[in-house]
Scaffold this motif. Structure first.
Motif, mmCIF file in Angstrom:
data_model
loop_
_atom_site.group_PDB
_atom_site.id
_atom_site.type_symbol
_atom_site.label_atom_id
_atom_site.label_comp_id
_atom_site.label_asym_id
_atom_site.label_seq_id
_atom_site.Cartn_x
_atom_site.Cartn_y
_atom_site.Cartn_z
ATOM 1 N N MET A 157 0.817 -1.217 0.000
ATOM 2 C CA MET A 157 0.000 0.000 0.000
ATOM 3 C C MET A 157 0.845 1.257 0.000
ATOM 4 O O MET A 157 0.395 2.307 -0.461
ATOM 5 N N SER A 158 2.077 1.164 0.534
ATOM 6 C CA SER A 158 2.874 2.386 0.564
ATOM 7 C C SER A 158 3.252 2.826 -0.845
ATOM 8 O O SER A 158 3.713 3.946 -1.039
ATOM 9 N N ASN A 159 3.042 1.946 -1.841
ATOM 10 C CA ASN A 159 3.300 2.347 -3.226
ATOM 11 C C ASN A 159 2.086 2.999 -3.880
ATOM 12 O O ASN A 159 2.165 3.452 -5.013
ATOM 13 N N ILE A 160 0.944 3.000 -3.188
ATOM 14 C CA ILE A 160 -0.252 3.590 -3.777
ATOM 15 C C ILE A 160 -0.286 5.076 -3.422
ATOM 16 O O ILE A 160 -0.243 5.441 -2.256
ATOM 17 N N SER A 161 -0.371 5.894 -4.455
ATOM 18 C CA SER A 161 -0.400 7.335 -4.197
ATOM 19 C C SER A 161 -1.772 7.750 -3.696
ATOM 20 O O SER A 161 -2.798 7.268 -4.159
ATOM 21 N N ARG A 162 -1.734 8.671 -2.727
ATOM 22 C CA ARG A 162 -2.958 9.227 -2.176
ATOM 23 C C ARG A 162 -3.773 9.931 -3.276
ATOM 24 O O ARG A 162 -4.991 10.008 -3.201
ATOM 25 N N ASP A 163 -3.059 10.436 -4.306
ATOM 26 C CA ASP A 163 -3.726 11.179 -5.383
ATOM 27 C C ASP A 163 -4.784 10.335 -6.100
ATOM 28 O O ASP A 163 -5.843 10.837 -6.460
ATOM 29 N N TYR A 164 -4.473 9.058 -6.309
ATOM 30 C CA TYR A 164 -5.446 8.184 -6.999
ATOM 31 C C TYR A 164 -6.762 8.172 -6.240
ATOM 32 O O TYR A 164 -7.831 8.278 -6.813
ATOM 33 N N ILE B 107 -12.224 0.644 -3.160
ATOM 34 C CA ILE B 107 -11.569 -0.569 -2.687
ATOM 35 C C ILE B 107 -11.383 -1.561 -3.830
ATOM 36 O O ILE B 107 -10.305 -2.103 -4.043
ATOM 37 N N ARG B 108 -12.463 -1.743 -4.632
ATOM 38 C CA ARG B 108 -12.440 -2.783 -5.655
ATOM 39 C C ARG B 108 -11.561 -2.396 -6.849
ATOM 40 O O ARG B 108 -10.909 -3.256 -7.434
ATOM 41 N N THR B 109 -11.577 -1.102 -7.215
ATOM 42 C CA THR B 109 -10.862 -0.747 -8.442
ATOM 43 C C THR B 109 -9.479 -0.163 -8.211
ATOM 44 O O THR B 109 -8.647 -0.168 -9.106
ATOM 45 N N ILE B 110 -9.209 0.335 -7.016
ATOM 46 C CA ILE B 110 -7.876 0.907 -6.790
ATOM 47 C C ILE B 110 -7.101 0.139 -5.730
ATOM 48 O O ILE B 110 -6.045 -0.423 -5.999
ATOM 49 N N LEU B 111 -7.647 0.098 -4.522
ATOM 50 C CA LEU B 111 -6.865 -0.441 -3.404
ATOM 51 C C LEU B 111 -6.533 -1.919 -3.566
ATOM 52 O O LEU B 111 -5.374 -2.311 -3.467
#
Lengths: 261, 292
Positions: free
Chosen positions: B183-190, B205-209
């Motif tokens: 998760m630390s690779n997921i940008s808050r911007d998305y 949750i389903r399409t991004i996280l």
């Protein structure tokens, strides 16, 4: 605004519950190592240190503690050095795919149940004609600590500046000199940190130990024996001391491992 | 000529690069790969008391396939492992989400606390759950003391419930580790972009996280499922006679009265094969659901 505040409170409450779930068992053991009632139940009647005295009166405890410390030292040095070297070697590899593959392979023993690692080692040593005991157990401890050493070393080495090594080589240092004067002083705290983690894992290891230690003792083996015999409050005292040692090692590992980075 | 010296030098360099990899690699081969192979070979042997007799017999596997006891134990083990993983992974996902996106900086401190619990007392924590959930344990005695119940709740201990509660506590930190790092690779911007465009939480949750944290979720599921299915200490201490797991039987074959190493080895491999097959099935299913 109100929405954000309430979701923040919700998140806080959720994390508090999770931490309680993780730490309640530990707190219970420490709390009941000091209570007079031999039963672990409410209400608490009084406080005492008798169970600690009781734990030390166990004739096996000196032997168990000595053995556990020997095993932890071997795991720290063995897994610490081999794991650090491995993580460093993996970092230096040019191909990212090979790097990923080797890293994943080195973590395999952490995904295989300890039961399977324990019995497979017992089979190997039986086949080699090596009787069960501390030697076999020490090898098992090094094996189960290695993935965690590689993992933490890998995380620490990500911030390591490899260009300093190239600079040293360009200025004519031999690869041994480069290692001794540039690499090692920089990664030493990380190695010590990882080694302390290996010591903690070894000190706490029971399953692989159980299948390879034979008739010898270690602290977890002693605790297991007491647990199976029923409710003995000196277990709580013994377990609290073990917990104290583990927490010191892990916090020490974190503290030392993060220095210089 | 130059080509050969070039190759030789490249090999020489490869040798220098590979040198730090050697000790651990060798150690893994001798004490991890070879023992696994030895265990597999042993599963085709026979035992006569404590004497192991080399053979190439499928008797052990046949015994497992035809015994209803082993079938019941394997099914129960897989069910317990699966339920544990099904609780641990979403819980670890939620914990990681809160640490990563709600408390960014303090998240690190909480992560350290969660990891600390991973290294603090495997046996001790299982035993502690027995004292908490026991018939006269902390929970029951507190509830009785407060007058909320007049008889102890019996399902709390020596049950599959106790096993799942205990295993979840043991495996949660291990599952948080890979999910948080993914998760630390997921940008808050998305997340903000999607939220600004009006996407509801479950779509987020389903399409991004989930898709972006999938490698971490996969590792976490593997940890939880494999390790829960392979644990024998938890069922021994908090499980009842009706909740023994296959790990208990395997352990007994190696360290118990009337032990039979080849049979234990075969049991271990049958369990590993079934667990791995189910693991890959679940992974297929997750991929299918998330790409859909």
């Amino acid at each position: 605004m109100v929405n954000a505040l309430s979701s923040n409170l919700l998140a806080r409450g959720f994390l508090a519950l999770v931490l309680l779930y993780l730490y309640a068992p530990i707190m219970v053991i420490v709390l009941f190592s000091f209570t007079t009632s031999p039963r672990l139940s409410m209400p608490i009647e009084g406080l005492t240190l008798a169970w600690y005295k009781n734990a030390f009166a166990n004739p096996l405890i000196t032997k168990a503690l000595t053995n556990s410390l020997i095993l932890a030292a071997i795991a720290a040095i063995g897994a610490g050095l081999m794991g650090a070297a491995f993580a460093f070697g993996v970092m230096k590899l040019a191909q990212p795919r090979l790097r990923q593959a080797l890293l994943a392979a080195s973590l395999l023993p952490a995904v295989v149940p300890l039961l399977v690692i324990g019995i497979s080692l017992a089979v190997l040593f039986h086949g080699l004609g090596l009787p069960q005991g501390l030697r076999n157990t020490a090898i098992g401890h090094v094996l189960v600590s290695l993935p965690f050493v590689v993992l933490t070393m890998n995380a620490r080495l990500e911030t390591f500046d490899f260009t300093t090594l190239e600079a040293a080589r360009d200025l004519g240092a031999s690869s041994f000199q480069t290692f001794r004067d540039i690499t090692f002083p920089q990664i030493r705290p990380s190695i010590v940190g990882a080694a302390l983690l290996a010591a903690a894992l070894s000190l706490d290891e029971f399953v692989v130990t159980w299948f390879n230690i034979g008739n010898e003792q270690s602290v977890p083996v002693l605790v297991w024996g007491l647990m199976r015999r029923g409710v003995d409050p000196s277990i709580n005292a013994l377990a609290s001391m073990l917990l104290f040692l583990l927490v010191c090692l892990v916090i020490g590992s974190n503290f030392i491992g993060r220095r210089n980075t | 000529m130059t080509a050969t010296t070039g190759t030789a030098r490249r090999w020489g360099e490869a040798g220098v690069v590979a040198r730090p990899l050697l000790p651990a690699s060798l150690f893994y081969v001798v004490f991890f790969a070879v023992p696994m192979l030895a265990l597999f070979v042993l599963s085709f042997w026979r035992a006569n008391g404590f004497v192991l007799i080399p053979d190439l017999t499928f008797d052990n596997y046949e015994k497992i396939a035809t015994s209803s006891l082993y079938r019941v134990l394997i099914i129960r083990t897989i069910t317990v492992g699966f339920i544990t993983a099904a609780i641990v992974v979403p819980l670890a996902f939620a914990v990681s989400y809160v640490m990563r996106f709600v408390f960014e900086t303090r998240g690190q401190v909480i992560l350290q606390l969660i990891l600390l619990s991973l290294f603090s007392g495997y046996l001790v924590r299982i035993y502690a759950w027995r004292t908490i959930l026991g018939k006269q344990g902390l929970l029951n005695s507190t509830l009785q003391w407060l007058g909320l119940i007049d008889r102890p709740l019996e399902f709390l201990i020596y049950s599959n419930f106790a096993i799942v509660i205990t295993l979840t506590g043991l495996l949660l930190p291990l599952a948080v580790l890979p999910i948080y790092s993914a998760m630390s690779n997921i940008s808050r911007d998305y997340l903000e972009a999607a939220r600004d465009l009006g996407a509801p939480a479950h779509t987020l949750i389903r399409t991004i996280l989930v898709p972006m944290a999938l490698p971490g979720l996969r590792t976490a599921f593997a940890f939880a499922f494999l390790l829960a299915a392979g644990d024998f200490v938890t069922p021994t201490l908090v499980g009842g006679t009706q909740s023994l797991l296959i790990g208990n039987v395997i352990a007994d074959q190696f360290r118990g009265i009337g032990s039979n190493w080849p049979l234990g080895a075969a049991l271990a491999f049958v369990t590993i094969a079934i667990v791995l097959a189910l693991y890959f099935l679940v992974m297929r299913l997750i991929r299918w659901v998330t790409t859909w």
